[in-house]
Design a protein around this motif. Sequence first.
Motif, PDB file in Angstrom:
ATOM      1  N   PHE A  46     -50.148  20.146  66.750  1.00 17.22           N
ATOM      2  CA  PHE A  46     -51.458  19.509  66.693  1.00 17.22           C
ATOM      3  C   PHE A  46     -51.325  18.232  65.900  1.00 17.22           C
ATOM      4  O   PHE A  46     -50.559  18.159  64.940  1.00 17.22           O
ATOM      5  N   TYR A  48     -53.721  15.936  63.707  1.00 14.92           N
ATOM      6  CA  TYR A  48     -55.030  15.647  63.128  1.00 14.92           C
ATOM      7  C   TYR A  48     -55.110  14.138  62.965  1.00 14.92           C
ATOM      8  O   TYR A  48     -54.242  13.536  62.325  1.00 14.92           O
ATOM      9  N   THR A  72     -53.363  28.629  68.349  1.00 16.26           N
ATOM     10  CA  THR A  72     -53.721  27.362  68.976  1.00 16.26           C
ATOM     11  C   THR A  72     -55.239  27.206  69.052  1.00 16.26           C
ATOM     12  O   THR A  72     -55.783  26.165  68.696  1.00 16.26           O
ATOM     13  N   GLU A  73     -55.918  28.251  69.464  1.00 17.00           N
ATOM     14  CA  GLU A  73     -57.373  28.211  69.563  1.00 17.00           C
ATOM     15  C   GLU A  73     -58.019  28.112  68.188  1.00 17.00           C
ATOM     16  O   GLU A  73     -58.955  27.341  67.975  1.00 17.00           O
ATOM     17  N   GLY A  76     -57.634  24.639  66.867  1.00 22.11           N
ATOM     18  CA  GLY A  76     -58.521  23.748  67.624  1.00 22.11           C
ATOM     19  C   GLY A  76     -59.944  23.792  67.097  1.00 22.11           C
ATOM     20  O   GLY A  76     -60.619  22.765  66.998  1.00 22.11           O
ATOM     21  N   THR A  80     -61.975  20.608  63.608  1.00 20.70           N
ATOM     22  CA  THR A  80     -63.221  19.842  63.741  1.00 20.70           C
ATOM     23  C   THR A  80     -64.106  20.011  62.506  1.00 20.70           C
ATOM     24  O   THR A  80     -65.149  19.383  62.408  1.00 20.70           O
TER      25      THR A  80
END
Length: 200
Positions: A46, A48, A72-73, A76, A80
């Motif tokens: 990922f 950021y 992964t989820e 994700g 945020t």
Amino acid sequence: MNRKFRGQAQATLILTLALLLLAFGAGCTDSPETNATENVTPSPVFIYERGNISIPINTSEIPVRRFDANVTEVLGILLTDQRAAVLLENGWKIASVRTGFEKFRSVDPARTYVDVEFRNDELSLSFFIEVDELERQAGKGRCNVPYWEGPYEGPRPDDYHKAMREGTDRWSVYDHHNERVAMVYNETTIFYLYPSYGKE
């Protein structure tokens, strides 16, 4: 005799050639290590990003202590959240993903969440953010230091303690090594993080 000798010599020559061909052929065969990278799926990394800040997060480096969690989820959803941004931008690392210690008792006593641990090794401090995979949102945040309001509660913890700020829903985390406030937060927001984020 000559014919027999010639037949043996030819057989020996053919056998020698066959062995040489096998030996050369074996040298030309790719070893499994050579092509191993072609068949390996790399772990998701990922990134950021905010403004000119770019921080890679390699999921293969994060210990997972809950095997049914989809890392992964979870990441994700988490990336945020404002608290994740504050921690990452101030040098904290994602240290682990594990089953949450509490349940959503008021909603569904059987439902659990995933606890994502952020760690600052320099401060020896962790901050946990709950992630609800079903609702796809980040939940409560908390620091892993003991609660202490004063001497009437016993001796002051050696390294850190947290106390509720009077008349607010905000926790202050006190760093005893440096006699300063290390963090101010509530369940949903980080207001201050030493040395430069927000106001104490």
